[in-house]
Design an enzyme around this catalytic site. Structure first.
Site, mmCIF file in Angstrom:
data_model
loop_
_atom_site.group_PDB
_atom_site.id
_atom_site.type_symbol
_atom_site.label_atom_id
_atom_site.label_comp_id
_atom_site.label_asym_id
_atom_site.label_seq_id
_atom_site.Cartn_x
_atom_site.Cartn_y
_atom_site.Cartn_z
ATOM 1 N N MET A 5 0.836 -1.216 0.000
ATOM 2 C CA MET A 5 0.000 0.000 0.000
ATOM 3 C C MET A 5 0.873 1.270 0.000
ATOM 4 O O MET A 5 0.868 2.020 0.954
ATOM 5 C CB MET A 5 -0.926 -0.026 1.223
ATOM 6 N N THR A 78 2.053 1.480 5.981
ATOM 7 C CA THR A 78 1.362 2.628 5.381
ATOM 8 C C THR A 78 0.876 3.506 6.519
ATOM 9 O O THR A 78 0.491 2.992 7.576
ATOM 10 C CB THR A 78 0.163 2.167 4.525
ATOM 11 N N CYS A 192 3.257 9.963 4.590
ATOM 12 C CA CYS A 192 2.813 8.952 3.629
ATOM 13 C C CYS A 192 4.086 8.233 3.220
ATOM 14 O O CYS A 192 5.105 8.889 2.928
ATOM 15 C CB CYS A 192 2.129 9.590 2.429
#
Length: 225
Positions: A5, A78, A192
């Site tokens: 992810m 993630t 992120c």
């Protein structure tokens, strides 16, 4: 490792953890890793539909598989999907090494009390990440304005998750980082796991905290305890 992810950032996790183990133990040592890599297309669609319940079910099932295979603890690779970490945690017996905790502990160790946060729109706008930093660690969190948040979000999904690194997008990010610093941020969380593919410390004088690297380093330390 619960990854995929995106796989672009999971690759960096795998590399960083193995490099960390080798640095600590030397020789031909590498990390014993169990990894479940999901299909990110399914997760991304559910995210943008706001179907976090189905996301939680998919990731919980994956986490159970990792636990059954013998893992001692879990990394959710993630930032955004830590939104469903409580649901995952309630359904497994091994601890989750939370990415926000790992990052906050590093910030506090460095004496940072006011940070700028970059990430997906979900991470920047919802409370699951910011509130953890604020309530558990007393760290003030600044985020970009609405237009800037949309730009950051779009680059993540339409470029970085596809392995596209564009100098123009780096310039946009660096301008947003400068804005956050001008607003009083002492450092910037790359919240992120793909952002570090685009922006590195040598691109700015403002201190950057790469959550992927920090999370990986804490995983190495915990694994070798």
């Amino acid at each position: 490792m619960l990854g995929g992810m995106s796989w672009e950032s999971s690759l960096n996790y795998y590399k960083a953890i193995n490099e960390g183990v080798k640095a600590r133990l030397g020789g031909l040592h590498s990390a014993k890793i169990l990894m479940y890599s999901v299909n990110f297309a399914e997760i991304e669609q559910l995210q943008h539909q706001g179907d976090w319940s189905t996301c939680a079910t998919i990731l919980t099932d994956a986490a159970k598989s990792i636990e059954s295979a013998g893992a001692d603890f879990l990394l959710i690779c993630t930032n955004t999907m830590h939104k469903v970490a409580p649901e995952i945690d309630a359904n497994i017996g091994i601890p989750i090494l939370h990415i926000a905790d790992a990052t906050a502990e590093r910030l506090k160790s460095d004496g940072i009390d006011r940070v700028g946060l970059l990430g997906t729109r979900f991470t920047m706008e919802q409370d699951f990440y910011k509130s953890r930093l604020i309530e558990r660690y007393g760290i003030e969190v600044l985020v970009p304005n609405a237009a800037e948040r949309e730009l950051v979000h779009d680059v993540i999904y339409n470029e970085l998750c596809l392995g596209k690194i564009k100098p123009k997008s780096r310039e946009v990010y660096l301008a947003i980082i400068d804005s956050l610093a001008n607003a009083g941020a002492e450092a910037i969380i790359l919240g992120c796991t793909e952002i570090a593919l685009l922006v590195e410390q040598n691109h700015t004088h403002i201190k950057l905290y790469d959550t992927t690297q920090i999370h990986a380093e804490q995983a190495v330390a915990k694994a070798l305890e």
